[in-house]
Design a protein around this motif. Structure first.
Motif, short mmCIF file in Angstrom:
data_model
loop_
_atom_site.label_atom_id
_atom_site.label_comp_id
_atom_site.label_asym_id
_atom_site.label_seq_id
_atom_site.Cartn_x
_atom_site.Cartn_y
_atom_site.Cartn_z
N GLN A 146 -55.25 -59.99 -19.13
CA GLN A 146 -54.60 -61.30 -19.00
C GLN A 146 -55.51 -62.30 -18.30
OE1 GLN A 146 -50.62 -58.78 -18.44
NE2 GLN A 146 -50.66 -60.63 -17.24
N SER A 147 -56.30 -61.84 -17.35
CA SER A 147 -57.22 -62.74 -16.66
C SER A 147 -58.32 -63.22 -17.61
CB SER A 147 -57.85 -62.03 -15.47
OG SER A 147 -56.87 -61.71 -14.50
N ILE A 148 -58.76 -62.35 -18.51
CA ILE A 148 -59.75 -62.76 -19.51
C ILE A 148 -59.18 -63.86 -20.40
CG2 ILE A 148 -60.97 -61.98 -21.58
CD1 ILE A 148 -61.35 -59.28 -20.19
N LEU A 149 -57.96 -63.67 -20.86
CA LEU A 149 -57.32 -64.68 -21.71
C LEU A 149 -57.10 -65.98 -20.96
CD1 LEU A 149 -54.71 -62.43 -23.55
CD2 LEU A 149 -56.83 -63.35 -24.47
N LEU A 150 -56.67 -65.88 -19.70
CA LEU A 150 -56.47 -67.09 -18.89
C LEU A 150 -57.78 -67.84 -18.70
CD1 LEU A 150 -54.01 -65.98 -16.05
CD2 LEU A 150 -53.60 -67.70 -17.81
N SER A 151 -58.83 -67.10 -18.34
CA SER A 151 -60.11 -67.74 -18.08
C SER A 151 -60.65 -68.43 -19.33
CB SER A 151 -61.11 -66.70 -17.57
OG SER A 151 -62.38 -67.28 -17.35
N ARG A 152 -60.57 -67.74 -20.48
CA ARG A 152 -61.07 -68.34 -21.71
C ARG A 152 -60.23 -69.55 -22.12
NH1 ARG A 152 -62.43 -63.00 -25.47
NH2 ARG A 152 -64.42 -62.47 -24.46
N THR A 153 -58.93 -69.46 -21.92
CA THR A 153 -58.05 -70.55 -22.31
C THR A 153 -58.24 -71.77 -21.42
OG1 THR A 153 -56.43 -68.94 -23.10
CG2 THR A 153 -55.65 -71.20 -22.74
N LEU A 154 -58.39 -71.55 -20.12
CA LEU A 154 -58.47 -72.66 -19.17
C LEU A 154 -59.91 -73.12 -18.93
CD1 LEU A 154 -55.85 -71.46 -16.54
CD2 LEU A 154 -55.52 -72.98 -18.50
N ARG A 155 -60.86 -72.43 -19.49
CA ARG A 155 -62.26 -72.84 -19.29
C ARG A 155 -62.53 -74.26 -19.81
NH1 ARG A 155 -67.67 -69.83 -21.83
NH2 ARG A 155 -69.17 -71.45 -21.19
N PRO A 156 -62.05 -74.66 -21.00
CA PRO A 156 -62.30 -76.04 -21.45
C PRO A 156 -61.67 -77.08 -20.51
CG PRO A 156 -61.62 -74.66 -23.29
CD PRO A 156 -61.37 -73.87 -22.05
N LEU A 157 -60.59 -76.70 -19.81
CA LEU A 157 -59.93 -77.62 -18.88
C LEU A 157 -60.55 -77.56 -17.50
CD1 LEU A 157 -56.24 -76.85 -19.91
CD2 LEU A 157 -57.79 -78.54 -20.86
N GLN A 158 -61.51 -76.64 -17.30
CA GLN A 158 -62.23 -76.47 -16.04
C GLN A 158 -61.26 -76.22 -14.88
OE1 GLN A 158 -65.88 -78.84 -15.43
NE2 GLN A 158 -65.20 -80.07 -17.19
N ILE A 159 -60.29 -75.38 -15.12
CA ILE A 159 -59.33 -75.00 -14.08
C ILE A 159 -59.73 -73.63 -13.55
CG2 ILE A 159 -56.92 -74.44 -13.59
CD1 ILE A 159 -56.13 -76.44 -15.72
N ALA A 160 -59.85 -73.52 -12.24
CA ALA A 160 -60.26 -72.26 -11.62
C ALA A 160 -59.12 -71.25 -11.66
CB ALA A 160 -60.69 -72.51 -10.18
N VAL A 161 -59.50 -70.00 -11.90
CA VAL A 161 -58.57 -68.87 -11.87
C VAL A 161 -59.07 -67.89 -10.82
CG1 VAL A 161 -57.56 -66.98 -13.18
CG2 VAL A 161 -58.01 -69.17 -14.31
N ILE A 162 -58.24 -67.61 -9.81
CA ILE A 162 -58.61 -66.65 -8.75
C ILE A 162 -57.67 -65.45 -8.85
CG2 ILE A 162 -59.04 -66.33 -6.29
CD1 ILE A 162 -59.18 -69.33 -5.98
N SER A 163 -58.19 -64.34 -9.33
CA SER A 163 -57.36 -63.14 -9.47
C SER A 163 -57.40 -62.31 -8.19
CB SER A 163 -57.84 -62.30 -10.65
OG SER A 163 -57.09 -61.11 -10.75
#
Length: 870
Positions: free
Chosen positions: A166-183
């Motif tokens: 799920q973190s991989i999907l979140l990171s790839r999805t939010l990467r164009p929006l440049q939103i940080a994901v901290i797992s």
């Protein structure tokens, strides 16, 4: 970009937000402007916003917590509009994780030094451990929600998710929006790739270190045959991949590899348990969610497989849920696990004890926990089934004195990781907003920060990557390739005094250093010994490993070393040849000095040959005495007594020269034996040859005109002939001994365990000339005797010589192949036997008939009888 993002999203993701980004191409600011211009209902799906809680603030931190670990099976008939399936399997410990968000934000908001003047808010939602819920919740949080449009603020950073996939999907999805994901729990090594996941961070070490630690433990305890049962996701598959890379070239092999997929858990568990039951692997690597592990362990118990040691990943190595299950006490005892570092959070226990649904009426998670803990229900609870079955809550319930997974703060691992994630985001904001340094010495300057209204997620993402601060425990915190430096505890599941299970710390991992207190480990079973987990037991000294074709290198045969080779260590992959002077013992584990072997006077064969040789010499001397005593009789005179005595002398020398071949070879014995042998036999054959010529001349002289032959070949000529024939052999031997004489030699190649002491012939040509000359004289003698076969029967000298030479030639013709094929001292024995056999053949055929006449038939010992048929 639109194709890449949309391909990763389920049908339930807010598509309008993405379309706004795709059309404008200016990033998240366009979304904010769109939301300000017009309130849009981004998502009408149910089972989403109602499963979470929100607290407003100047900056919102979004968080995804897997409060439930399973979703209902979705309707895939496609006859109606797709809906998000409701979440199932409520988990109490995950509610504690959600409360860590609330506690950390409230603590930061009270801090005068961290983000002064800025109020943090939070938006916590349930990810349900499924990517459709996780992605939908994430898009809802960063867009501001779907049911409270225009009220909630969009989240600038996301904390989550727990799953690597799920973190991989979140990171790839939010990467164009440049939103940080901290797992706080996604530990797949693949997420350390900054090129693919530049917006991903985590407060948990990469599984690369955890899998490496398990490989080090396997090597340390000699487990070369290890099975693996892992979750069917990036977390499990990534761990196995790292483990396989770490064990390359170490002699450790993966016996089997099974995955557990939650949607078909019963089927996968049955398949994995059957493999474990059939495998010889006694150590099983398990990377999976703790509730899946429980099902797997219970299936092994049902199959009565309780003698395995489990290497537990951090996700279940400290699970109080599993430790509290009495059914697992037997099978799980001795489990070794890698645990995330635990750290206390001051004040957190008091925060949990003081919680009450009345203080946070919008917290659906807390209400559900309350209902499960106290067996009551709230009238406004969304759980209608519980309302019907349980009495209403009085409001006087309290968590003080309640002991549960939720209130247990003795080992805060994941909770502390979430706590650190909130502080990492806060410190990044503190730097981004150019807040007044906390250690400013000017008392007139009040702590403050710039306005957070204009910050963008991209700016916050950049500062999160550079965050570096000291925690309340005095430890430095920073991100290294998006992860924190590896620090683990090593735990062992042991029996407590009351029979229950508890985990005990038995070591730690600090960076690449593995520290284990082996004496503190409690192993499975009652023996207290380290389990043995090998495909094939290590080869003992004296054997070597031979890999089985088509099987891993851990499965092999143990083949004994060949003669002359040893292996003196356990598990040797090859045998080593002993030095030349040594040979392997019977166990093939030690080189011992070779036994020296030669034809000795003390052994049976040597004694026998010596006895025969001496007997031959005695018989020859006896015949000589008989002939000497009866030298005046016709039989002795007719056979040329002088040649007969010379022949008897040479035969005696032949018998005696064989004695030189027995005993330990020396320089002089090697030279004497061949020369004595060659000269003695030539002397013997020369005498016989001259005797044969004399017989022929004697009988041919009776013819008219032939009387001169016997006069011409008189006694002096006979002696001269013998001398000449013998001198030729003497010359041959002299040349041989001067050019390349025989010499003693230590032969290591005939019988491996023995050193054969023998005489080399030196020059093969010299040895061949000696034998060839003897053979030549024997052949000539045989032919002359053959021509004399028509002589009178009563005088059978020529006939006896013919038989004797026939035996002589047969013996020496048979000698050559026998000598060449006989090893060691047996070649010497063959040569001695040939000498003795040919000598006895000559002695018996030529002299015994005459002795018979002299001793037993004296009436025939007359000239008339001898010439009766002439």
């Amino acid at each position: 970009m639109s194709v890449q993002v949309l391909s990763l999203l389920p049908l339930s993701v807010p598509v309008l937000l993405l379309c706004a980004v795709c059309r404008d191409g200016m990033g998240f600011s366009v979304v904010e402007e769109t939301l300000q211009e017009k309130c849009v209902n981004m998502d009408t799906l149910q089972n989403l916003d109602g499963n979470g809680f929100y607290q407003d603030g100047d900056v919102i931190i979004g968080a995804l917590i897997n409060i439930h670990n399973l979703a209902a099976i979705p309707d895939l008939s496609f006859t109606t509009k797709a809906k998000l399936a409701p979440c199932l399997n409520f988990e109490e410990n995950s509610v504690q994780w959600a409360q860590a968000i609330r506690f950390a934000v409230e603590e930061i908001n009270r801090s005068p030094s961290l983000l002064p003047g800025v109020q943090l808010g939070y938006h916590v939602m349930d990810s349900c451990s499924r990517y459709p819920h996780s992605l939908t919740a994430a898009m809802s949080m960063i867009s501001g929600g779907n049911e409270t449009c225009g009220i909630t603020r969009p989240a600038k950073v996301l904390i989550g998710d727990s799953s690597s996939t799920q973190s991989i999907l979140l990171s790839r999805t939010l990467r164009p929006l440049q939103i940080a994901v901290i797992s706080y729990l996604a530990s797949c090594p693949c997420l350390s790739d900054r090129q693919k996941y530049p917006n991903f961070f985590r407060t948990v070490p990469s599984d690369a270190y955890q899998a490496r630690t398990m490989a080090q433990m396997a090597k340390r305890f000699g487990w070369t045959w290890v099975g693996a049962v892992v979750a069917d996701n990036d977390y499990g598959r990534g761990a196995v991949q790292v483990f396989e890379e770490e064990i390359k070239g170490t002699g450790i092999c993966l016996a089997f590899y099974h995955t557990l997929y939650r949607e078909q858990l019963a089927k996968d568990v049955a398949r994995a348990a059957a493999t474990v039951q059939a495998s010889s692997a006694r150590v099983i690597l398990v990377f999976s969610w703790y509730m899946d592990v429980e099902v797997f362990l219970l299936e092994l118990i049902r199959r009565n497989v309780t003698d395995r040691l489990f290497l537990a990943s951090e996700i279940w190595s400290t699970s109080t849920y599993l430790l509290a299950n009495p059914q697992l006490y037997t099978i799980a005892k001795g489990t070794l696990g890698v645990a995330l570092r635990s750290a206390p959070i001051p004040g957190f226990d008091a925060h949990l004890r003081q919680l009450h649904p009345s203080r946070y009426p919008d917290d659906e998670f807390l209400r559900t926990l309350w209902e499960n803990t106290f067996g009551c229900s709230f009238m406004k609870s969304s759980s209608k089934a519980i309302q019907k079955a349980l009495p209403p809550c009085s409001g006087r319930e309290s968590l003080e004195g309640v002991h549960s997974e939720f209130t247990d703060t003795s080992q805060l691992t994941v909770t502390y990781n979430i706590y650190l994630a909130v502080y990492a985001a806060a410190h990044a904001l503190h730097t981004l907003l150019e807040c007044t340094p906390r250690n400013n010495s000017d008392t007139k300057i009040k702590p403050k920060c710039s306005s957070p209204d204009n910050i963008t997620p991209a700016q916050l993402l950049q500062h999160i990557g550079q965050v570096h601060f000291t925690t309340q425990l005095g430890e430095e915190f920073y991100f290294q390739d998006g992860s924190i430096p590896p620090v683990y505890n090593l735990v062992n599941w042991q029996r407590a005094s009351d029979g229950s299970l508890q985990y005990v710390s038995i070591g730690r991992v600090d960076g690449n250093q593995l520290i284990i207190n082996e004496s503190a480990i409690s192993w499975p079973g009652d023996s207290g010994k380290i389990p043995v987990s090998v495909c094939t037991s290590e080869c003992l000294p004296g054997t070597r490993k031979a890999i089985k074709k088509g099987l891993p290198v851990c499965c092999f045969d143990c083949l004994p070393c060949t003669e002359g080779e040893i292996s003196n260590s356990t598990g040797s992959i090859k045998c080593y040849r002993c030095p030349q002077e040594f040979w392997s013992n019977s166990f093939r584990n030690e080189c011992v000095p070779r036994e020296t072997e030669f034809l000795s006077f003390r052994e049976t064969m040597g004694i026998t040959l010596v006895s025969v040789a001496i007997s031959g010499a005695i018989i020859t001397a006896t015949v000589a005495v008989i002939f000497l005593y009866h030298k005046s009789t016709p039989v002795v005179k007719a056979n040329n007594s002088e040649l007969s005595f010379l022949l008897l002398l040479s035969l005696k020398l032949c018998f005696l020269c064989s004695l030189v071949f027995v005993g330990q070879p020396s320089l002089w014995s090697c030279r004497i034996q061949q020369a004595a042998f060659g000269i003695s036999f030539v002397l013997c054959i020369s005498c016989i040859l001259v005797k044969t010529i004399v017989v022929l001349f004697a009988f041919h002289s009776t013819r008219p005109g032939s009387s001169a032959l016997i006069r011409w070949f008189g006694p002096s000529q006979q002696r001269g002939s013998v001398l000449v024939f013998t001198s030729v052999q003497v010359v041959i031997c002299a040349i041989w001994l001067s050019v390349s004489p025989p010499s003693p030699h230590r032969n290591f190649g005939i019988q491996g365990s023995k050193v054969i002491l023998e005489c080399t012939v030196g020059s093969v040509v010299g040895f061949a000339c000696v034998l060839g000359y003897i053979g030549f004289l024997a052949a000539v003698c045989f032919l002359l005797a053959f021509f004399a076969r028509k002589l009178p029967d009563n005088f059978n000298e020529a006939k006896l010589i013919t038989f004797s030479m026939l035996i002589f030639c047969a013996v020496w013709i048979a000698f050559v192949p026998a000598y060449v094929s006989s090893p060691g001292k047996y070649s010497i024995a063959v040569e001695i036997f040939a000498i003795l056999a040919s000598s006895f053949g000559l002695l018996l055929c030529i002299f015994i008939p005459k002795c018979y006449i002299i001793l037993l038939k004296p009436e025939n010992n007359t000239k008339r009888f001898l010439m009766g048929k002439a």
